[in-house]
Design a protein around this motif. Structure first.
Motif, short mmCIF file in Angstrom:
data_model
loop_
_atom_site.label_atom_id
_atom_site.label_comp_id
_atom_site.label_asym_id
_atom_site.label_seq_id
_atom_site.Cartn_x
_atom_site.Cartn_y
_atom_site.Cartn_z
N PRO A 69 0.80 -1.23 0.00
CA PRO A 69 0.00 0.00 0.00
C PRO A 69 0.84 1.29 0.00
O PRO A 69 0.44 2.28 -0.59
N GLN A 70 2.00 1.26 0.66
CA GLN A 70 2.79 2.49 0.77
C GLN A 70 3.27 3.00 -0.59
O GLN A 70 3.55 4.18 -0.75
N MET A 71 3.34 2.13 -1.58
CA MET A 71 3.83 2.55 -2.90
C MET A 71 2.68 2.88 -3.86
O MET A 71 2.87 3.03 -5.06
N ALA A 72 1.45 3.01 -3.30
CA ALA A 72 0.27 3.21 -4.16
C ALA A 72 0.32 4.52 -4.95
O ALA A 72 -0.32 4.64 -5.99
N ASP A 73 1.10 5.49 -4.47
CA ASP A 73 1.16 6.78 -5.19
C ASP A 73 2.33 6.81 -6.19
O ASP A 73 2.87 7.89 -6.49
N HIS A 74 2.68 5.62 -6.72
CA HIS A 74 3.84 5.59 -7.64
C HIS A 74 3.68 6.55 -8.82
O HIS A 74 4.62 7.21 -9.24
N ARG A 75 2.45 6.61 -9.37
CA ARG A 75 2.24 7.50 -10.53
C ARG A 75 2.52 8.96 -10.16
O ARG A 75 3.22 9.67 -10.88
N GLU A 76 1.95 9.39 -9.03
CA GLU A 76 2.11 10.80 -8.62
C GLU A 76 3.59 11.14 -8.42
O GLU A 76 4.06 12.20 -8.82
N VAL A 77 4.32 10.21 -7.78
CA VAL A 77 5.74 10.47 -7.50
C VAL A 77 6.51 10.61 -8.81
O VAL A 77 7.23 11.60 -9.04
N VAL A 78 6.34 9.63 -9.70
CA VAL A 78 7.16 9.64 -10.91
C VAL A 78 6.71 10.75 -11.87
O VAL A 78 7.55 11.40 -12.51
N GLN A 79 5.40 11.00 -11.92
CA GLN A 79 4.93 12.10 -12.78
C GLN A 79 5.50 13.44 -12.31
O GLN A 79 5.92 14.27 -13.12
N ALA A 80 5.49 13.67 -11.00
CA ALA A 80 6.01 14.95 -10.48
C ALA A 80 7.48 15.11 -10.88
O ALA A 80 7.92 16.21 -11.24
N LEU A 81 8.21 14.01 -10.82
CA LEU A 81 9.64 14.09 -11.16
C LEU A 81 9.83 14.30 -12.67
O LEU A 81 10.51 15.24 -13.10
N MET A 82 9.22 13.40 -13.45
CA MET A 82 9.56 13.34 -14.87
C MET A 82 8.73 14.28 -15.73
O MET A 82 9.17 14.69 -16.79
N GLN A 83 7.52 14.59 -15.28
CA GLN A 83 6.66 15.44 -16.12
C GLN A 83 6.33 16.74 -15.40
O GLN A 83 5.80 17.66 -16.01
N GLY A 84 6.62 16.83 -14.12
CA GLY A 84 6.27 18.02 -13.35
C GLY A 84 7.46 18.91 -13.07
O GLY A 84 7.39 19.82 -12.25
N GLY A 85 8.58 18.60 -13.70
CA GLY A 85 9.75 19.47 -13.58
C GLY A 85 10.54 19.32 -12.29
O GLY A 85 11.42 20.12 -11.99
N GLN A 86 10.26 18.27 -11.50
CA GLN A 86 10.99 18.14 -10.23
C GLN A 86 12.25 17.29 -10.33
O GLN A 86 12.95 17.11 -9.34
N ALA A 87 12.50 16.73 -11.52
CA ALA A 87 13.72 15.93 -11.68
C ALA A 87 14.93 16.85 -11.87
O ALA A 87 14.81 17.90 -12.50
N ARG A 88 16.05 16.44 -11.33
CA ARG A 88 17.28 17.21 -11.54
C ARG A 88 18.04 16.64 -12.73
O ARG A 88 18.17 15.41 -12.83
N PRO A 89 18.61 17.49 -13.56
CA PRO A 89 19.45 16.97 -14.64
C PRO A 89 20.62 16.18 -14.06
O PRO A 89 21.15 16.53 -12.99
N GLY A 90 20.98 15.11 -14.70
CA GLY A 90 22.13 14.32 -14.24
C GLY A 90 21.77 13.27 -13.21
O GLY A 90 22.62 12.48 -12.81
N VAL A 91 20.52 13.26 -12.76
CA VAL A 91 20.10 12.25 -11.78
C VAL A 91 19.21 11.24 -12.50
O VAL A 91 18.31 11.62 -13.26
N THR A 92 19.46 9.95 -12.27
CA THR A 92 18.60 8.91 -12.81
C THR A 92 17.60 8.51 -11.74
O THR A 92 17.99 8.18 -10.61
N TYR A 93 16.31 8.55 -12.11
CA TYR A 93 15.25 8.14 -11.18
C TYR A 93 14.67 6.83 -11.72
O TYR A 93 14.31 6.76 -12.90
N SER A 94 14.59 5.83 -10.87
CA SER A 94 14.13 4.53 -11.35
C SER A 94 12.95 4.04 -10.52
O SER A 94 12.62 4.62 -9.47
N ALA A 95 12.32 2.95 -11.01
CA ALA A 95 11.18 2.37 -10.27
C ALA A 95 11.12 0.88 -10.53
O ALA A 95 11.54 0.40 -11.60
N LEU A 96 10.59 0.15 -9.57
CA LEU A 96 10.39 -1.29 -9.75
C LEU A 96 9.17 -1.52 -10.63
O LEU A 96 8.13 -0.88 -10.45
#
Ligand SMILES: CC(C)(COP(=O)([O-])OP(=O)([O-])OC[C@H]1O[C@@H](n2cnc3c(N)ncnc32)[C@H](O)[C@@H]1OP(=O)([O-])[O-])[C@@H](O)C(=O)NCCC(=O)NCCSC(=O)C[C@@](C)(O)CC(=O)[O-]
Length: 303
Positions: A57-84
């Motif tokens: 259950p704790q990972m239920a917001d996976h979409r919100e987390v990854v969208q904020a990073l990759m589509q919401g401008g919160q990702a930093r250049p040079g950092v790789t963000y991954s997911a299971l």
């Protein structure tokens, strides 16, 4: 004995560290943790897990987390963000959110495979094959995990040959790296060395990572042992957060702060600022009301 000059750290705190927390943790807190880790110098951050919310259950917001990073401008250049992504359903959702890298996760123990992902080892490898193919076709790199490499909560000792066999299958499938998980932290340095020697007969050592939990207080000793063998990628979790929902009693991953302190002492560069990392460990443990399990982190923040 020769150590690598540089070690790549894979920070798994936002995923492995938080997945077992029963109290809800807000998406905003997860994103702030990820940002603080990146600000401390982490360049590989496992941010979420596209698994069934009924299972974790704790990972239920996976979409919100990854969208904020990759589509919401919160990702930093040079950092790789991954997911299971355990299956195609998870992968498709992760791709829609713009994920940069994914991981499939298998086990060297039949019982753990059943409990964790509800299928046998052979079935899991069949399930991962189209996941890896599809991810690679989209230009998304795939990491492979093998759990229970130094012991299983249900079967006890695990044959290193079995670890090698699952690792080989993941590598042959197209995983660029295989992370070897001591899921329940029962390993000791000699056992870790022997297991690694067996796996490294088939897979180049620079394509292997150490993912050690600290249940029995052996994780740093085990890391020292495998660094001597040539391991140069280490998974760790800030403040030693974590545990596995399907390995009762397993403690968190080795604390990132303790690993950086060890590496600094060995003259090995990790690119991570220890003081900033310790402040992050202090902040997240206070925010979610957990003890800080990093000895270096506690020592540094209480100076
Ligand atoms: C793998 C499954 C999904 C199989 O679970 P299953 O029940 O066999 O799957 P299913 O295909 O029969 O689907 C059952 C339900 O799950 C849904 N579902 C199916 N797939 C997904 C998905 N991707 N995302 C969201 N929902 C999904 C699906 O839609 C369906 O929903 P329903 O119709 O009942 O409402 C399940 O067993 C699962 O989610 N397991 C999670 C295990 C997990 O996350 N464990 C912790 C991570 S591994 C770990 O910590 C170890 C590691 C990596 O750190 C290394 C180490 O330390 O050893």
């Amino acid at each position: 004995m020769s150590f690598p000059k540089h070690v790549r750290l894979v920070e798994v705190g936002p995923r492995d560290g938080l997945q077992n927390e029963s109290q809800p943790i807000t998406t905003a807190t997860k994103l702030e943790l990820i940002e603080r880790l990146a600000a401390a110098g982490h360049r590989y951050i496992e941010a979420a897990s596209f698994v069934s919310p009924k299972w974790v259950p704790q990972m239920a917001d996976h979409r919100e987390v990854v969208q904020a990073l990759m589509q919401g401008g919160q990702a930093r250049p040079g950092v790789t963000y991954s997911a299971l992504t355990p299956n195609l359903k998870g992968l498709e959702a992760a791709l829609e959110c713009g994920i940069q890298e994914v991981a499939v996760f298998g086990a060297a123990s039949e019982s753990f495979s059943q409990k964790n992902i509800n299928c046998s080892i052979a079935e899991s490898l069949e399930r991962f094959t189209p996941v890896v193919e599809r991810a690679l076709a989209e230009g998304v790199r795939v990491r492979g995990y093998v759990s229970c490499v130094l012991g299983c909560p249900y079967e006890g000792d695990i044959d290193p040959g079995q670890v090698a066999s699952v690792s080989r299958a993941l590598y042959a499938m197209g995983c660029y790296e295989v992370s070897l998980g001591d899921t329940i932290g029962t390993g000791t340095p000699l056992k870790a060395k022997r297991m690694l020697e067996t796996v490294a007969r088939d897979i180049p050592i620079d394509k292997l990572a150490a993912h050690f939990h600290d249940t029995y207080g052996q994780a740093l000793a085990n890391l020292y042992a495998v660094l001597e063998e040539g391991i140069s990628v280490i998974d760790s979790s800030v403040a030693g957060l974590g545990g596995c929902p399907y390995a009762k009693g397993a403690a968190g991953n080795v604390a990132s702060e303790d690993v950086v302190y060890l590496l600094n002492g060995l003259g090995i560069d990790s690119g991570v600022d220890l003081d900033k990392l310790a402040a992050t460990g202090d902040w997240i443990t206070q925010t979610i009301g957990r003890p800080n399990r990093s000895k270096a982190g506690v020592a540094l923040t209480s100076r």
